[in-house]
Design a protein around this motif. Structure first.
Motif, mmCIF file in Angstrom:
data_model
loop_
_atom_site.group_PDB
_atom_site.id
_atom_site.type_symbol
_atom_site.label_atom_id
_atom_site.label_comp_id
_atom_site.label_asym_id
_atom_site.label_seq_id
_atom_site.Cartn_x
_atom_site.Cartn_y
_atom_site.Cartn_z
ATOM 1 N N ASN B 703 -12.206 -9.867 -11.580
ATOM 2 C CA ASN B 703 -12.536 -11.159 -10.966
ATOM 3 C C ASN B 703 -11.425 -11.677 -10.078
ATOM 4 O O ASN B 703 -11.059 -12.856 -10.129
ATOM 5 C CB ASN B 703 -12.848 -12.212 -12.032
ATOM 6 C CG ASN B 703 -14.251 -12.036 -12.529
ATOM 7 O OD1 ASN B 703 -15.145 -11.631 -11.771
ATOM 8 N ND2 ASN B 703 -14.440 -12.301 -13.812
ATOM 9 N N ASP B 704 -10.860 -10.802 -9.342
ATOM 10 C CA ASP B 704 -9.789 -11.136 -8.402
ATOM 11 C C ASP B 704 -8.499 -11.582 -9.079
ATOM 12 O O ASP B 704 -7.603 -12.106 -8.439
ATOM 13 C CB ASP B 704 -10.225 -12.239 -7.409
ATOM 14 C CG ASP B 704 -11.361 -11.774 -6.527
ATOM 15 O OD1 ASP B 704 -11.630 -10.561 -6.523
ATOM 16 O OD2 ASP B 704 -11.947 -12.622 -5.844
ATOM 17 N N ASN B 705 -8.379 -11.369 -10.359
ATOM 18 C CA ASN B 705 -7.129 -11.784 -11.003
ATOM 19 C C ASN B 705 -5.990 -10.825 -10.704
ATOM 20 O O ASN B 705 -4.840 -11.221 -10.654
ATOM 21 C CB ASN B 705 -7.319 -11.902 -12.511
ATOM 22 C CG ASN B 705 -8.054 -13.185 -12.864
ATOM 23 O OD1 ASN B 705 -8.053 -14.128 -12.073
ATOM 24 N ND2 ASN B 705 -8.704 -13.207 -14.006
ATOM 25 N N LEU B 706 -6.306 -9.570 -10.542
ATOM 26 C CA LEU B 706 -5.284 -8.607 -10.132
ATOM 27 C C LEU B 706 -5.575 -8.213 -8.689
ATOM 28 O O LEU B 706 -6.672 -7.748 -8.388
ATOM 29 C CB LEU B 706 -5.326 -7.373 -11.044
ATOM 30 C CG LEU B 706 -4.411 -6.214 -10.629
ATOM 31 C CD1 LEU B 706 -2.947 -6.611 -10.733
ATOM 32 C CD2 LEU B 706 -4.676 -4.987 -11.510
ATOM 33 N N ARG B 707 -4.621 -8.438 -7.844
ATOM 34 C CA ARG B 707 -4.838 -8.132 -6.428
ATOM 35 C C ARG B 707 -3.711 -7.241 -5.937
ATOM 36 O O ARG B 707 -2.561 -7.467 -6.297
ATOM 37 C CB ARG B 707 -4.786 -9.418 -5.578
ATOM 38 C CG ARG B 707 -5.810 -10.442 -5.947
ATOM 39 C CD ARG B 707 -5.429 -11.783 -5.317
ATOM 40 N NE ARG B 707 -6.442 -12.781 -5.612
ATOM 41 C CZ ARG B 707 -7.168 -13.407 -4.677
ATOM 42 N NH1 ARG B 707 -6.961 -13.165 -3.409
ATOM 43 N NH2 ARG B 707 -8.077 -14.290 -5.030
ATOM 44 N N PHE B 708 -4.079 -6.291 -5.135
ATOM 45 C CA PHE B 708 -2.974 -5.613 -4.446
ATOM 46 C C PHE B 708 -3.345 -5.221 -3.033
ATOM 47 O O PHE B 708 -4.502 -5.016 -2.697
ATOM 48 C CB PHE B 708 -2.400 -4.450 -5.273
ATOM 49 C CG PHE B 708 -3.157 -3.167 -5.174
ATOM 50 C CD1 PHE B 708 -2.891 -2.274 -4.140
ATOM 51 C CD2 PHE B 708 -4.110 -2.820 -6.133
ATOM 52 C CE1 PHE B 708 -3.563 -1.076 -4.062
ATOM 53 C CE2 PHE B 708 -4.787 -1.624 -6.033
ATOM 54 C CZ PHE B 708 -4.517 -0.744 -5.003
ATOM 55 N N VAL B 709 -2.334 -5.159 -2.208
ATOM 56 C CA VAL B 709 -2.474 -4.796 -0.801
ATOM 57 C C VAL B 709 -1.350 -3.813 -0.473
ATOM 58 O O VAL B 709 -0.199 -4.056 -0.829
ATOM 59 C CB VAL B 709 -2.308 -6.030 0.116
ATOM 60 C CG1 VAL B 709 -2.472 -5.621 1.569
ATOM 61 C CG2 VAL B 709 -3.261 -7.130 -0.257
ATOM 62 N N VAL B 710 -1.712 -2.713 0.132
ATOM 63 C CA VAL B 710 -0.689 -1.760 0.588
ATOM 64 C C VAL B 710 -0.981 -1.381 2.032
ATOM 65 O O VAL B 710 -2.130 -1.128 2.388
ATOM 66 C CB VAL B 710 -0.659 -0.496 -0.295
ATOM 67 C CG1 VAL B 710 0.330 0.512 0.275
ATOM 68 C CG2 VAL B 710 -0.273 -0.838 -1.715
ATOM 69 N N ASP B 711 0.022 -1.393 2.846
ATOM 70 C CA ASP B 711 -0.119 -0.999 4.246
ATOM 71 C C ASP B 711 0.885 0.099 4.585
ATOM 72 O O ASP B 711 2.022 0.060 4.119
ATOM 73 C CB ASP B 711 0.167 -2.190 5.175
ATOM 74 C CG ASP B 711 -1.053 -3.063 5.350
ATOM 75 O OD1 ASP B 711 -1.071 -4.145 4.743
ATOM 76 O OD2 ASP B 711 -1.977 -2.650 6.071
ATOM 77 N N LEU B 712 0.429 1.045 5.364
ATOM 78 C CA LEU B 712 1.341 2.044 5.921
ATOM 79 C C LEU B 712 1.336 1.849 7.424
ATOM 80 O O LEU B 712 0.278 1.636 8.015
ATOM 81 C CB LEU B 712 0.872 3.468 5.612
ATOM 82 C CG LEU B 712 0.807 3.861 4.148
ATOM 83 C CD1 LEU B 712 0.133 5.213 4.011
ATOM 84 C CD2 LEU B 712 2.214 3.918 3.573
ATOM 85 N N PHE B 713 2.500 1.925 8.052
ATOM 86 C CA PHE B 713 2.507 1.682 9.486
ATOM 87 C C PHE B 713 3.422 2.652 10.219
ATOM 88 O O PHE B 713 4.336 3.234 9.640
ATOM 89 C CB PHE B 713 2.946 0.246 9.796
ATOM 90 C CG PHE B 713 4.352 -0.074 9.394
ATOM 91 C CD1 PHE B 713 4.627 -0.595 8.144
ATOM 92 C CD2 PHE B 713 5.408 0.142 10.269
ATOM 93 C CE1 PHE B 713 5.924 -0.891 7.770
ATOM 94 C CE2 PHE B 713 6.716 -0.155 9.910
ATOM 95 C CZ PHE B 713 6.966 -0.676 8.643
ATOM 96 N N ARG B 714 3.118 2.813 11.473
ATOM 97 C CA ARG B 714 3.987 3.579 12.361
ATOM 98 C C ARG B 714 3.970 2.878 13.703
ATOM 99 O O ARG B 714 2.923 2.515 14.222
ATOM 100 C CB ARG B 714 3.485 5.009 12.510
ATOM 101 C CG ARG B 714 4.504 5.904 13.210
ATOM 102 C CD ARG B 714 3.957 7.317 13.341
ATOM 103 N NE ARG B 714 5.006 8.282 13.650
ATOM 104 C CZ ARG B 714 5.575 8.423 14.837
ATOM 105 N NH1 ARG B 714 5.213 7.644 15.837
ATOM 106 N NH2 ARG B 714 6.520 9.321 15.046
#
Lengths: 676, 1039
Positions: B703-714
């Motif tokens: 229910n959106d209690n654990l959130r994560f975001v990962v980005d890789l960039f170049r």
């Protein structure tokens, strides 16, 4: 909205900065008007060094790298001396000599002008021709300097280089020496076709080169090109025998003797002579105070003899500021030089306000002729040469016109030709220094340069290097009245006669070039040359004409109050070459020629570092016996580090190209013997 | 400019301004009742007001009850933050009204500002970090200082803790270019600004745009990322006032510790013995020093103690008011801060305490001209006052501390005169602080903006047109009142014991000077924004135009007679976006920016910067929701696009122009003036282009209690401007032109994770963490051919540090003689650092310098870990900030605006000018020869310091890995405690709705290997004002 936005982008000159400029500030506006174009043209020479900067901070090897001058100094100011002791290499090319970049700035500007000047609307065809003529002169003159310092040039043609190309685009090879000379001579020829000659030019423009200057520089270059270093033979092989261009295997310097080059050089020099606008500078004899001539000197009026002229003043007044630069018909091109003025101070002893270190070796002293035109080795009884320095003139001394020889002067310095007295301050020479007012201690002095003299080591002052190491100091540019003693003792004012000129080219040089070239011509050669009056190319036949050689050579001798050259000398090519070489040493002493002459003649390797050429009086000893240190009057090898360290190697005919430039241009070869 | 003003005026005129007739109704009806929440609990503090007459209203009491007089057919609004407002239409009195307010969090979809427009969060496909505004409310000097460790994608670095200088540098995803400008674009309400100028409490939302999809619409300016700050606007409702007072105590720690006089003197004798020099202090003098018999000739001064207090104070005040109605909304705020430096200053003439004061203000006024036409008028600005000693630069105080020894001179001689010392007659920092007058820099910035927004109806439903103009003025005023006292040098005592001293510096009378400079910018933009949904299809389009014109009096250069540098800098841009979303599952965004800059020549002015982004939200599929209920949200997104940069190093203007001096000299008898080029125009100059690629995953669980975001960039940068140093001299160019030849790339990753858990209604907690990792490599750097590959800049990270490789310390003379020649550094003795002959030529020289580490003080990895726990109204929060992959050097660095860093670390660095750090006093920390100590045990090959030397030892102060240290750290950045007070009757009588009490401690400790100094400043060896530990009490009063 879209419409408004796109309209703004397309129609609006919002990003244009043009509205902030006046037209004259824009690059392309340089060639909108003749006035601007001329402003650009005459700003271009700023990158040329003072032509008289040939001693300290010299723009070429200069006097201090030659074998006619030495000093104890070895600072960066006297980079010429650093060169002679092997301290200069491709990574420390002295700043003053490293005119590479400055000359190419000139060349880029010239190329810009040639590309753009046709856009100028308010310029007449004639004005445009003259403008282009000056541009060709400037471009040729820039390459000329590059050639003198580094030899074979990087010729860039008419290209105004773009600055965003890859490194490969700029990776170019050097031209050969002959290609370079031909290119430069062509530039001067193009200039000669349109720029005014001396008679067409107002004297208020005297600093500008004339057609005569362009032709004279061609003559100088063609003589160099014919000379042994650049024209096959032993010395060319030793210095450049394996030096080839990578792409086509061409020798950078000609390895096959071409006798015809002497004829080309002779014709080039003759073109200047035939312009009829130049003559040797003379000062009329003072009937009250005539300069005594030897009995064998023709007394016909100059130029048929030395009649009616004062030889000392005729020679000396050209250099010491007495003569007027603008009207001197011997000066094909001369500038007022602050360097000439400044470096006379280095010939003045410290005691008299100078830095007194410039020293001339005995070899030069010995090259000066006797008053009757003989050499010291072949002196006559009437004008004897006495090598014993302790023998003095005696009596009440001598008076040569306005020149005074005191009785205690060694006989070695008596009976010599007028140019000796004009050029050399020798032990016991008399220095009037009349401009140093109010204090007798600083005027009318005899200077000895001995250990116990105010002009010797004991007078050196705080810098121990500031004394004369040979007993001879150059005085060619020093007016008898000049004094640097301002502020010394009670001297409130002391003046240097100004302006001091530096003759970039003078007619005497042309005469000597013509005679030297002619002397080396074999048989009869038909060569092309530039018509001296018009602009066409003409064909002339050149032979080793003895009369012709005597005619022009003797003008130089007569002006110096000497008899003409003998028939024996004239008829023997080798002997006469020796005479000419000696004459150049004397006539062109201290004008910056010698360092190039010893190289082009190929005598540099044997002679330059030869200690027998580096002798002088024993300046570590006293003239008197007061301090039990007597012994000054003895000719000894000059005892200085600069002489002891002196070397002469084949690579030292040119400067090395700077390391940083070679890094950027892999295809550009270094001069032989130097590291990249 | 003129055109845009005209356009705005036109828009205004074309709108129909309809006024509202205000009738002053007789309010003779009475309503009363109770307000409850969804669980039927009474709600205290609910605002109740009459619609469009916000001045008339009340709030509910602690039991949720209210009473209000209203007029016939008026509407009463019940409103509370976080709740959906309820309107009640009054036709008769009613005393038993029951109003239920519901949470609005579920009803409102989260909205993200994605540059120029707002988007539903689900549909965002660019890499955007939204910062929780509440997190930014903790006390800090500026917003910049809060970002490090708190926001994924941001690297920060702070080099000084001194007031006025303690503002962090920050970079989005590290440094991406070695060109002129690596800093991010900061947009405040759409207009370029500075983060430190915004009061955190004015911030409504805060976003970091990191990839090309998000920044493309900014064209030129977006290459280094964009920070978007939206400030608060007024809301219809009753007047709300917030007051804030902050009191902060800063405590300095980790100040360098230097030897006292006796230890210093003894060690100085030893150091001189190492080089065979005689003692500096005789036995008698040592006794005098030890017994402190002569505090004038042999004092014992701890300079840090003499110039620094251990703590300093800071206070900040802030107040805001907002409110509004149908006609207009307003938000106004004003803030003030006063920050003193911890310098110890005495009362003396013309002295002013070193301090930094700032006043900020902001007013946002929104007017509803018609229901669909809005006019916004905003002003904001600030005034700062930075007071410094008369010598102007406090850096000199710190360099003095590193150099002045304890025995050099006293603070004052016994007769009250001031001392000098040494060849250059140095004054003491005490004198500098107290007797040299003051310098004051007063800067102010004022910005005024006006915008008009029109919503279009009919078949163009969803289209919004707007236009905005702005004028931004900044003035810099600096003045000083400067003087010097007489200063003496004591040389000994005469037979009677009277101090012999000579006057070395004669006092200077008071002098006054001032300077004035100004910067200004005009900016105008027009925007068309269209968003509409057709069933499952969401469509959006944006077209955006701006133009700007900036000028700065400081651009003027001496000798620039033509005023080239003073020509306004201009840019012009059209950009757009098309976005399409299907069923909240598939998203595609196309962007472009078409930007022109006056930096380039005609024809090359405009750069086209397109980008494309895709997004996919599998959790929108029904079968996912059914089969994977744990996964409440999952999104994959990717973007690729271009961005540009037009800034050129050295701030050169118009590098494409060949510039002319038409007053140049002329030669060879020409009498007119000469003309010459003074700058050669660079051919083919164009935009620096950044190609940015980004892929990211966002996932929420439970229910959106654990959130994560990962980005890789170049990020690939091409066409970086740099001088063409490889152009041969034979081109004859007057100046070395710039060209687009450099290239580099950077890559990395950033992300964050957070977990929220509510144990029950009263207790919940959140844990969060984020990281940013960024590395760069220079692909091409214009340089001349170098003898060894390792000397090249290309192929290595930007800011690489080159130095020697140390091979320990020389153990004896024989080793020195058999090793490569180090004599270029002077005489080498046993105990000196031995270097590796990398190129094997037998000589240690510049050719042996190899890359030692990536260098500038920007770490490559930065992370933060924190959390908070709430128990009823009390919240406790904690944040750790960490940096890793960063190295520093104890000696050998020459740092911009600082100088050599070795003095202060290497003992006796300049002989009499070289303080000695306490660490060096311990014999086990340094190499001491056996002939001196009598035992070979002191010849410690692993010592921290090489052998002592008195005066400069060029060999040992070279930059080498001998001095290299790890600069990683974890800092307890913040611990805060918050308590919310509300629902008390006494508060209501004061008109208060709530009080927030906060206690915050910052920088309580760090875990690092630096030990002696703050790890963020380690390379300065104690030569800068340290980052203090601070304790803050903050109170919010909400009316």
């Amino acid at each position: 909205m879209i419409g408004i936005a796109s309209m703004m982008l397309s129609s609006c000159n919002f990003l244009d900065v043009d509205t902030y400029f006046e037209d004259t500030f824009r690059e392309d506006s340089i060639f909108h008007s003749m006035k601007n174009a001329e402003g650009y043209l005459w700003n271009t020479p700023k990158d040329f060094p003072d032509p008289g900067a040939i001693w300290g901070n010299s723009w070429n090897l200069g006097e201090m790298a030659s074998d006619e001058m030495t000093a104890r100094w070895r600072t960066g100011e006297f980079a010429g001396i650093q060169f002679t002791v092997g301290e200069i290499n491709e990574r420390n090319v002295p700043g003053s000599m490293n005119i590479w970049y400055r000359m190419y700035k000139v060349i880029r500007r010239c190329n810009t002008m040639l590309n753009e000047v046709d856009k100028v609307t308010d310029m007449s065809t004639r004005d445009r021709q003259i403008y282009k003529g000056y541009v060709h002169f400037l471009r040729g003159y820039a390459y000329y300097h590059l050639l003198m310092n580094w030899g074979p040039c990087m010729l860039v043609g008419d290209e105004v280089f773009p600055n965003s190309e890859s490194a490969e685009y700029y990776n170019r090879e050097r031209a050969t020496y002959d290609e370079s000379v031909d290119y430069i001579c062509n530039e001067f020829a193009l200039a000669a076709q349109s720029i005014p000659s001396a008679s067409q030019q107002s004297i208020s423009y005297f600093e500008r080169p004339t057609k005569g200057a362009a032709l004279a520089l061609i003559a100088r270059l063609r003589l160099y090109q014919a000379s042994p270093l650049f024209n096959g033979g032993d010395i060319a092989r030793r210095s450049f025998g394996t030096w080839k261009r990578k792409s086509d295997g061409a020798f950078y310097v000609n390895q096959e003797y071409d006798a015809r080059r002497w004829a080309v050089a002779a014709a080039a020099a003759k073109a200047v002579i035939d312009m009829g606008q130049y003559q040797l500078y003379t000062v009329d004899a003072d009937p009250q105070n005539p300069y005594p001539l030897a009995s064998n000197v023709p007394t016909a009026p100059f130029p048929e003899g030395a009649g009616g002229i004062d030889p000392l003043h005729s020679y000396h007044d050209m250099f010491n500021g007495e003569g007027i630069i603008q009207t001197n018909k011997e000066f094909i091109w001369a500038h007022i030089s602050s360097n000439v003025r400044y470096y006379t101070r280095h010939s003045f002893p410290v005691y008299f306000g100078g830095w007194g270190g410039m020293a001339v070796p005995q070899r030069v002293i010995d090259s000066y002729l006797m008053a009757d035109g003989r050499t010291i080795h072949n002196a006559s009884e009437e004008y004897p040469y006495d090598p014993i320095l302790t023998n003095t003139i005696g009596g009440s001394g001598k008076v040569l016109g306005t020149y005074i020889l005191r009785s205690d002067v060694p006989k070695m310095y008596s009976n010599r030709e007028a140019r000796f007295y004009a050029s050399i301050g020798f032990p016991g020479s008399f220095w009037p220094m009349n401009s140093a007012s109010q204090d007798g201690s600083y005027t009318k002095k005899q200077l000895w340069f001995s250990h116990d003299d105010v002009s010797g080591i004991t007078g050196a002052g705080s810098n121990i290097n500031d004394y004369n190491v040979s007993g001879y100091t150059p005085t060619k540019y020093i007016h008898p009245d000049d004094s640097w003693a301002n502020g010394k003792g009670n001297v409130k004012s002391a003046f240097i006669t100004e302006p001091k000129p530096f003759p970039i080219i003078r007619y005497a040089e042309i005469l000597l070039e013509y005679v030297e070239a002619l002397n080396n011509v074999e048989g009869s050669e038909i060569v092309e040359t530039i018509e001296p009056i018009g602009n066409d190319t003409i064909t002339v036949t050149i032979t080793r004409d003895v009369t012709e050689m005597a005619k022009y050579f003797n003008q130089i001798r007569y002006r110096a109050g000497l008899p003409g050259v003998s028939d024996v000398e004239l008829t023997n090519r080798g002997l006469f070459q020796e005479v000419i070489m000696n004459e150049r040493q004397i006539e062109l002493f201290n004008e910056g020629y010698r360092v190039f002459d010893t190289r082009r003649w190929g005598i540099f390797l044997e002679e330059d570092a030869n200690s027998s050429n580096w002798r002088g009086l024993n300046i570590e000893r006293d003239r008197t016996n007061n301090n039990n240190n007597e012994g000054f009057f003895e000719i000894v090898t000059i005892n200085t580090q600069n002489i002891r360290d002196r070397i002469a190697t084949p690579r030292m005919v040119f400067l090395p190209l700077p390391h940083n430039e070679l890094l950027k241009v892999p295809a550009m070869d270094q001069n032989p013997g130097w590291d990249r | 400019m003129k055109k845009i003003i005209l356009f705005t005026l036109l828009l205004i005129c074309s709108c129909i301004i309809s006024g509202y007739s205000q009738e002053n109704a007789n309010r003779n009806l009475e309503i009363s009742g109770i307000v409850l929440d969804a669980t039927d609990e009474p709600l205290p503090g609910v605002s109740i007001y009459i619609k469009n007459v916000p001045a008339v209203g009340t709030t509910t009491d602690t039991k949720g009850r209210f009473n209000l007089k209203v007029g016939y057919r008026e509407t009463v609004v019940f409103q509370m933050i976080g709740m959906t407002p309820v309107e009640y239409f009054v036709e008769k009195s009613n005393k038993e009204i029951e109003i239920i307010l519901e949470d609005d969090s579920q009803q409102l979809e989260e909205v993200v500002v994605t540059g120029l427009t707002s988007q539903k969060k689900v549909s965002v496909v660019g890499a955007i970090t939204s910062v929780d505004v509440d997190e930014l409310k903790t006390p800090a000097v500026s917003l910049n200082n809060m970002l490090g460790g708190r926001v994924a994608g941001i690297m920060t670095s702070m080099t000084s803790g001194e007031p006025g200088k303690n503002i962090s540098n920050f970079w989005i995803r590290g440094i991406g270019t070695f060109g002129a400008n690596s800093g991010a674009l900061v947009l405040i309400d759409g207009l370029e600004g500075r983060l430190e100028d915004v009061d955190p409490d004015d911030v409504q939302s805060f976003q970091i745009l990191k990839d090309a999809a998000a920044t493309a619409v900014y064209g030129v300016r977006g290459a280094n990322g964009v920070v978007i700050v939206t400030t608060k606007r007024g809301e219809a409702g009753r007047l709300q006032i917030t007051g804030r007072a902050t009191l902060q105590v800063n405590q300095l720690r980790r100040l360098p510790e230097y030897l006292g006089a006796y230890d210093y003197a003894k060690l100085a004798n030893e150091a001189r013995a190492m080089s065979g020099d005689p003692d500096l202090y005789t036995k008698l003098e040592l006794d005098v020093i030890q017994s402190r018999l002569d505090p004038e000739l042999y004092p014992d001064i701890n300079w840090i103690d003499e110039i620094m207090k251990k703590s300093s104070m800071q206070q900040r005040y802030y107040m805001s008011a907002k409110g509004g109605g149908d006609l207009a909304n307003y938000y106004v705020s004003v803030g003030a801060q006063q920050e003193y430096a911890a310098y110890k200053q005495e009362e003396s003439k013309f002295k002013k305490p070193v301090a930094y004061n700032k006043l900020t203000y902001r007013a946002n006024i929104d007017m509803n001209l018609t229901p669909k036409t809005k006019l916004y008028f905003g002003v904001d600005g600030n005034l700062t006052n930075h007071t410094l000693p008369g010598s102007e630069n406090t850096n000199t105080l710190w360099s003095a501390v590193r150099q002045l020894t304890p025995v050099m001179f006293p603070l004052k001689y016994a007769d009250g005169t001031l001392p000098t010392y040494g060849t250059y007659d140095l004054s003491s920092p005490y004198t500098t602080l107290n007797y040299t007058g003051y310098t004051r820099n007063s800067d102010s910035r004022n910005m005024i903006t006006l915008s008009l927004t029109q919503q279009v109806g009919g078949f163009l439903e969803g289209l919004t047109l707007s236009a905005q103009v702005m004028a931004d003025y900044e003035t810099y005023f600096s003045e000083y009142r400067r003087l010097w006292p007489n200063m003496y040098r004591a040389t000994g005592r005469d037979a009677k014991g009277i101090l012999i001293k000579s006057l070395r510096i004669t006092e200077s009378q008071l002098s006054y000077g001032s300077s004035n400079n100004m910067w200004r910018k005009y900016y105008g933009e027009a925007k068309a924004n269209w968003n509409r949904s057709f069933g499952r299809h969401d469509l959006g389009a944006l077209l955006y135009y701006y133009m700007e014109d900036a000028q700065d009096t400081r651009w003027r250069r001496d000798g620039d007679n033509l005023g080239i540098n003073s020509i306004p800098a201009r840019r012009q841009n059209v950009s757009g976006r098309l976005s399409y979303g299907y069923n909240n599952t598939y998203f595609i965004d196309g962007n472009f920016g078409y930007t022109g800059s006056s930096q380039f020549e005609k024809g090359k002015r405009y750069g086209f910067f397109p980008s494309l982004a895709l997004g996919w939200v599998p959790t929108s599929y029904k079968w996912m929701q059914d089969n994977l209920p744990v996964l409440s949200f999952l999104k994959f997104r990717g973007s690729y696009g271009l961005a540009g940069n037009d800034q050129i190093a050295g701030a050169a203007r118009f590098p494409y122009l060949t510039l002319i001096d038409n007053r140049a000299g002329s030669y060879w008898s020409y009498r007119g003036s000469g003309i010459t080029e003074i700058q050669i125009g660079a051919d083919n100059l164009k935009w620096e282009v950044s190609k940015k690629a980004n892929i990211g995953v966002e996932a929420n669980f439970f229910n959106d209690n654990l959130r994560f975001v990962v980005d890789l960039f170049r990020d690939q940068r091409d066409n970086i401007f740099m001088p063409r140093v490889t152009l041969p001299d034979f081109l004859g160019l007057v100046t070395t032109p710039q060209s687009n030849v450099g290239s580099m790339h950077s890559f990395g990753s950033d992300g964050n994770v957070s977990y929220f858990h509510a144990l029950n209604k009263d207790i919940d907690f959140t844990v969060r963490a984020n990281y940013t990792f960024s590395q760069n490599i220079i692909d091409y750097f214009e340089e001349n051919k170098l003898p060894y590959e390792y000397m090249s800049v290309s192929g290595k990270p930007y800011g690489i540090i080159r130095g020697y490789i140390s091979e320990g310390l020389f153990s004896d003379q024989e080793e020195i003689e058999t090793s490569p020649d180090q004599s270029g550094f002077g005489q080498v003795r046993p105990g000196d650092i031995r270097y590796r002959d990398v190129n094997g030529d037998g000589i240690i020289n510049d050719d042996d310098k190899v890359p030692l580490s990536y260098g500038n003080q920007v770490p490559r990895l930065m992370y933060g870990v924190g959390g908070d726990i709430r128990w009823k109204k009390l919240t406790l929060a904690i944040l750790f900030k960490g940096a890793a992959k960063v190295e520093y050097y104890r000696a050998g660095m020459n740092i911009a605006n600082f100088g050599l860093n070795a003095p202060g670390w290497i003992p006796f660095y300049n002989g009499e000018l070289g303080n000695v750090i306490k660490l060096a006093n311990n014999p086990s920390n340094r190499w001491t020869p056996a002939w001196y100590s009598g035992t070979t045990e002191t010849e410690n090959p692993n010592a921290e310091f090489p052998r002592l030397s008195y005066g400069s030892n060029s060999n040992n102060s070279q930059l080498s890995d001998f001095w290299k240290r790890d600069g990683s750290y974890i800092r307890l950045q913040e611990v805060s405690m918050r308590y919310k007070v509300n629902n008390y009757l006494w508060m209501k009588s004061l008109g208060l709705s709530s009080i927030d009490l906060e206690f915050v401690a910052n920088n309580l400790f760090t875990i690092d290997k630096v030990k002696f100094f703050d790890p963020e400043q380690a390379t300065y060896n104690g030569g800068v004002y340290p980052i203090p530990t601070s304790y803050t009490f903050q109170i919010y009063l909400n009316f």
